[in-house]
Motif scaffolding. Sequence first.
Motif, PDB file in Angstrom:
ATOM      1  N   THR A  39       0.724  -1.380   0.389  1.00  0.00           N
ATOM      2  CA  THR A  39      -0.132   0.125   0.169  1.00  0.00           C
ATOM      3  C   THR A  39       1.132   1.378  -0.096  1.00  0.00           C
ATOM      4  O   THR A  39       2.158   1.360  -0.555  1.00  0.00           O
ATOM      5  N   ALA A  40       0.060   2.431   0.425  1.00  0.00           N
ATOM      6  CA  ALA A  40       1.142   3.621   0.061  1.00  0.00           C
ATOM      7  C   ALA A  40       2.026   3.870   1.735  1.00  0.00           C
ATOM      8  O   ALA A  40       3.177   4.239   1.712  1.00  0.00           O
ATOM      9  N   ASP A  41       1.579   2.955   2.295  1.00  0.00           N
ATOM     10  CA  ASP A  41       2.435   2.304   3.668  1.00  0.00           C
ATOM     11  C   ASP A  41       3.097   1.273   3.064  1.00  0.00           C
ATOM     12  O   ASP A  41       2.319   0.429   3.234  1.00  0.00           O
ATOM     13  N   LYS A  42       4.307   1.349   3.108  1.00  0.00           N
ATOM     14  CA  LYS A  42       5.015   0.365   2.911  1.00  0.00           C
ATOM     15  C   LYS A  42       4.885  -0.572   3.933  1.00  0.00           C
ATOM     16  O   LYS A  42       5.169  -1.683   4.210  1.00  0.00           O
ATOM     17  N   ARG A  43       4.382  -0.430   5.124  1.00  0.00           N
ATOM     18  CA  ARG A  43       4.257  -1.475   6.410  1.00  0.00           C
ATOM     19  C   ARG A  43       3.243  -2.451   6.303  1.00  0.00           C
ATOM     20  O   ARG A  43       3.701  -3.815   7.005  1.00  0.00           O
ATOM     21  N   PHE A  44       2.572  -2.114   5.035  1.00  0.00           N
ATOM     22  CA  PHE A  44       1.034  -2.908   5.043  1.00  0.00           C
ATOM     23  C   PHE A  44       0.999  -3.326   3.658  1.00  0.00           C
ATOM     24  O   PHE A  44       1.257  -2.367   2.636  1.00  0.00           O
ATOM     25  N   THR A  45       0.143  -4.285   3.496  1.00  0.00           N
ATOM     26  CA  THR A  45       0.096  -4.749   2.314  1.00  0.00           C
ATOM     27  C   THR A  45      -1.208  -5.000   2.115  1.00  0.00           C
ATOM     28  O   THR A  45      -2.310  -5.437   3.010  1.00  0.00           O
ATOM     29  N   ARG A  46      -2.038  -4.849   1.278  1.00  0.00           N
ATOM     30  CA  ARG A  46      -3.650  -5.355   0.248  1.00  0.00           C
ATOM     31  C   ARG A  46      -3.534  -5.915  -0.162  1.00  0.00           C
ATOM     32  O   ARG A  46      -2.893  -6.535  -1.024  1.00  0.00           O
ATOM     33  N   ILE A  47      -4.684  -7.250  -0.025  1.00  0.00           N
ATOM     34  CA  ILE A  47      -4.395  -7.827  -0.362  1.00  0.00           C
ATOM     35  C   ILE A  47      -6.025  -8.166  -0.309  1.00  0.00           C
ATOM     36  O   ILE A  47      -6.553  -8.806   0.048  1.00  0.00           O
ATOM     37  N   THR A  48      -6.401  -8.960  -1.672  1.00  0.00           N
ATOM     38  CA  THR A  48      -8.418  -9.165  -2.598  1.00  0.00           C
ATOM     39  C   THR A  48      -8.204 -10.942  -2.560  1.00  0.00           C
ATOM     40  O   THR A  48      -7.488 -11.148  -3.452  1.00  0.00           O
ATOM     41  N   VAL A  49      -8.641 -10.253  -1.405  1.00  0.00           N
ATOM     42  CA  VAL A  49      -9.523 -12.011  -2.269  1.00  0.00           C
ATOM     43  C   VAL A  49     -10.546 -13.258  -2.574  1.00  0.00           C
ATOM     44  O   VAL A  49     -12.013 -12.126  -2.441  1.00  0.00           O
ATOM     45  N   VAL A  50     -10.978 -13.565  -3.648  1.00  0.00           N
ATOM     46  CA  VAL A  50     -12.336 -13.576  -4.444  1.00  0.00           C
ATOM     47  C   VAL A  50     -12.219 -15.439  -3.442  1.00  0.00           C
ATOM     48  O   VAL A  50     -11.852 -16.402  -3.850  1.00  0.00           O
TER      49      VAL A  50
END
Length: 165
Positions: A39-50
Motif C-alpha cells: 500500500t502507500a504505507d510500506k508497512r502494510f499490504t493489501r490482499i484481495t481474495v475472491v
Amino acid sequence: MQQRILSLLVDNTSGVLSRISGLFSRRGYNIDSISAGATADKRFTRITVVCSGDALILDQIKKQLEKLVDVRDIKVLEPDNSVSRELVLVKVAVKPEEREGVITIANIFRANIIDVGKESLVIEMTGSKSKMTAFINLLDDYEILELARTGITGLSRGNSDITYL
C-alpha cells in the motif's frame, strides 16, 4: 453458491500470504482469485481474495481470517459500494488480413495493443470480470496463443470506512 470479495489489510511481513492461503487450504475453502501488493504505507499490504461458498462458509472464512495476527482489517467489497477491476493480457495470432478485426475488437473494449509482432498482437485490458469474459469470447474466432489474468483487486468507495493504523 455465492461469491464474495474480501479486501484484507495485512502486515507487510514475509510469509503473510502463505499463512492466509494456508488457512484456506487447511479448512478446505477455495480461493477463486487472489492479488496482493504493498500500500502507500510500506508497512502494510493489501490482499484481495475472491472466494465462493454458501453464506455460512463465507462468514466463517471472514471470522477465521480476522483471527490471524497479521490481519489488521477486512472489508467485504459489496458491488454497490466498491470498485473492483481485473487485468488481462492476451496474445492473439493474427495474419495480416485478420489484424484489423482484432484491433477493432480491442478498440470497442477500450483495450490497448501493447506489442505488435509479424504474426501476433498482445492486448492489455482492465475492467470487470464480465467485461473480460465478453472480450475473450469475442476473440474465440481467433487463435489465442497465451492468456494471463491478474485476478480481481478492489477498494471500497468513499472514505467513511478507511482504517488508519
